[in-house]
Design a protein around this motif. Structure first.
Motif: not given
Length: 702
Positions: A149-154, A161-162, A328-333, A463-465
């Motif tokens: 998911a990280a590779t595809a998202g980049n 970001r998840g 809406g949007g896309y995200g990775c859990l 992405g919340r610290i």
């Protein structure tokens, strides 16, 4: 050498912190002492809103595990692990590391990290590997989590970001597509944010999440990419795509759409087993509501085609005009507790802090400047996680390995092979707080702090610290990972000041190293976090305090031209197909009571009572053909190996598919049979599909 300074805070009556398990990082409040016992209650934090799952409620029990590691251990000549002083343990490690490096070179040393380490630990671990060891051989178990998911998202968005939006945004959705995700078991508090949405669940099993779905699509394992292409086909042919959004905010739509035209619903049905009518219904549900989200999880990511599969689901979200909008949007859990932050600051084989590419000259110059070395002193990219593990002990591979926060003897694919590679090492060092299966095979075991005994930060799936805060002081002979890295680095000839041991000092350096990177933390400080500010990266340093970026794609995507990219991807089957000898597909996953390799949850009585042993979930007809009965014992075998499991009959399973959880050790390791075929772009192994057979366990009785 003298004892290290006492840098852990004094015990406090109560500490606001976060659950040590998944990437939701639910807010919790701890109270109690080591003597009286620690209790937990949920905080009113946005992702959990006063709720916890069973693992969260029982997390304090691991703090009092009967077999807690409290002394350094070194393997003696007769093969036993014996307690020694810290000086003896660290001197032993340093001397043997130097001997290996002098004989075989720096890349004969390797580091394997974990997605549960704090940001500070992940950062210092990467620095330690590249400067103190001078090795390129560092990666971490997060490679097994969401690297696809990280590779595809980049590639699609210019940034990984998840969730590029707060979890609470999901509450506005009419429809949510969950592809290969089972949050009802893996992230139960998330489900409250999905209460009003119609769920479309893509999963080969009828999971607890699928049972709550308005529509369950149950494809043949390994065919999710064909299904995603079919959904895009329907969206385009039926005119559901958002042409204005595509023109204004994306590029490369035409090649992706042309590819999808070859995947009409009836062809998808033939490949996946999902009825064409259900495919059409799913696409219309996503397009016709007032808001929709497409979310992916490990079920579609842990494949040798994982990156392309995620890209295909991102294509669908982009075609519907969702990412970066209020519709809406896309995200990775993201799975692991600090799976997001853990990959941002230097644990990955190809990255430097701030999510900087290791091959980028400007990135190397920036980080080298923060570290006080020349850019050419930084090694290049090393092997990805499984490639690193598979090379251990070989002529050209690492001869010494340091493991922090991971248990690859259970969690790696083709686990028997990995166990042999670990056993072939000249030196295996494991830092952990319980004797995991990997620690038990080590030459040196270093006892380190647990989550309620340490300070630091983590980054959740949004992405919340977050601030981790200590309630307890650690046992007398237990040290923090930061202290261990400092002590080893000094013994290896590094300047002591280069490896801070106070988490706040490490974070200050991390801020500088991340400045200007994709994951920019430079505007974040302990002071702001402790004051209660909710900060999402990127959060750059500015004349005025930056508010953070909870929705980074609201105006533009992170590519230089501000546009998202469609990907031209096509379906290909799994690396291993079924046949006469191995006629069934096997898939693996998590269950509600356990987490990852189970090293923590198997030490909690209530969780172990709930699921005390490995099992195989199989359709009754499939079981009967294999000569299996309910509650009997079975061998689940592939060409690589076999696991032993209790039989559970489940009439909702596909006739061609079996499921096993991966939380158990020894002969119950599901990863004894899983396939190590890798995604060529992400390095993700194919955990989620391989060919197996079922046989009754010889001599076993129900």
């Amino acid at each position: 050498m003298s004892e290290p300074p006492d840098l852990e805070p004094d015990p406090v009556p109560e500490a606001g912190t976060h659950c040590p398990y998944c990437a939701l990082q639910c807010g919790t409040i701890l109270s109690g002492t080591g003597e009286t016992g620690v209790t937990v209650r949920p905080a009113d934090f946005p992702v959990n809103r006063g709720r916890l799952c069973r693992k969260g409620w029982t997390a304090p029990e691991v703090l009092a595990a009967a077999d807690r590691l409290t002394r350094p251990l070194v393997r003696t000549r007769d093969g036993h692990l014996a307690p020694v002083s810290w000086d003896t343990a660290l001197d032993t490690v340093a001397e043997r590391l130097v001997a290996i490096r002098d004989r075989h070179g720096p890349d004969a040393l390797a580091v394997f990290g974990g997605g549960g380490l704090t940001n500070e630990k992940a950062y210092l671990l990467g620095k330690f590997a590249r400067l103190a060891l001078r090795t390129s051989q560092i990666d971490y178990n997060g490679r097994f989590c969401m690297s696809s998911a990280a590779t595809a998202g980049n590639a699609a968005f210019g940034m990984d970001r998840g969730l590029p939006f707060p979890v609470t945004d999901l509450r506005t959705a009419d429809t949510v597509l969950l592809a290969g995700a089972n949050p009802a078991e893996t992230m139960p508090p998330l489900m409250q944010h999905l209460d009003r949405a119609r769920l479309v669940v893509v999963d080969a099993r009828r999971t607890a999440t699928a049972q709550r779905a308005a529509l369950h699509l149950q494809p043949v394992p390994g065919t999710d990419l064909a299904l995603a292409l079919g959904l895009l086909h329907v969206a385009v042919v039926d005119g559901l795509h958002d042409q204005a959004y595509i023109a204004a905010r994306t590029r490369d739509f035409e090649p992706a759409a042309r590819r999808a035209m070859a995947w009409w619903p009836e062809r998808v049905e033939e490949t996946t087993g999902v009825p064409a009518s259900a495919l059409r219904r799913a696409a219309h549900m996503l397009a016709e509501g007032r808001g929709a989200y497409v979310l992916t999880g490990r079920g579609v990511e842990q494949h040798s085609t994982g990156t392309d599969t995620v890209a295909a689901f991102i294509n669908l979200a982009l075609a519907l005009g969702l990412p970066g909008t209020d519709r809406g949007g896309y995200g990775c859990l993201t799975g692991q507790g600090n799976g997001q932050g853990g990959r941002e600051h230097g644990q990955k084989a190809d990255q430097l802090p701030g999510y900087r590419p290791l091959t980028d000259p400007a990135a190397r110059a920036h980080v080298a400047g923060v570290w006080g070395v020349a850019p050419e002193d930084l090694p290049g990219p090393g092997r990805s996680a499984y490639e690193l593990l598979d090379a251990l002990g070989s002529d050209q591979g690492p001869r010494g390995l340091l493991v922090f926060g991971s248990n690859p003897a259970v969690s790696a694919p083709d686990a028997a092979r990995v166990a042999r590679r670990l056993a072939s090492l000249d030196l295996l060092v494991v830092a952990d707080f319980v004797p995991s299966e990997t620690a038990r095979t080590a030459d040196v075991v270093l006892p380190v702090t647990q989550w309620a005994e340490e300070e630091g930060t983590l980054t959740n799936l949004e992405g919340r610290i977050l601030r981790r805060r200590a309630l307890l002081a650690p046992p007398a002979q237990v040290r923090s990972d930061l202290q261990v890295l400092h002590d080893l680095a000094v013994r290896l000839g590094e300047p002591a000041a280069r490896y801070p041991v106070a988490p706040s000092d490490v974070f200050e350096e991390l801020r500088a190293a991340s400045r200007g990177g994709r994951a920019d933390y430079s505007g974040i400080s302990y002071e702001r976090l402790d004051a209660g500010e909710s900060l999402h990266w990127p959060c750059p340093e500015a004349p005025e305090p930056h508010p953070g970026t909870p929705r980074p794609f609201a105006v533009r995507f992170a590519h230089p031209d501000g546009r998202a990219r469609f990907a031209d991807v096509d379906h290909r089957g799994p690396a291993e197909e079924t046949g006469t000898d191995y006629p069934l597909y096997a898939t693996t996953g998590r269950v509600l009571a356990h987490y990852q390799s189970g090293a923590q949850t198997r030490r909690v009585a209530g969780l172990l009572d709930a699921v005390p042993e490995p099992y195989v979930e199989v359709h009754p007809d499939t079981a009967a053909r294999a000569g299996l009965v309910a509650d009997g014992q079975a061998l689940v075998s592939s060409v690589r190996g076999s696991m032993t499991a209790r039989v559970r009959l489940e009439p909702t399973m596909r006739l061609d598919t079996v499921f096993t959880p991966f939380h158990f050790p020894a002969d119950g390791r599901a990863n004894l049979f899983t396939h190590a075929a890798l995604d060529p772009r992400s390095g993700m192994p194919e955990f989620k599909v391989c060919a197996v057979r079922l046989d009754p366990l010889p001599g076993a009785t129900p």
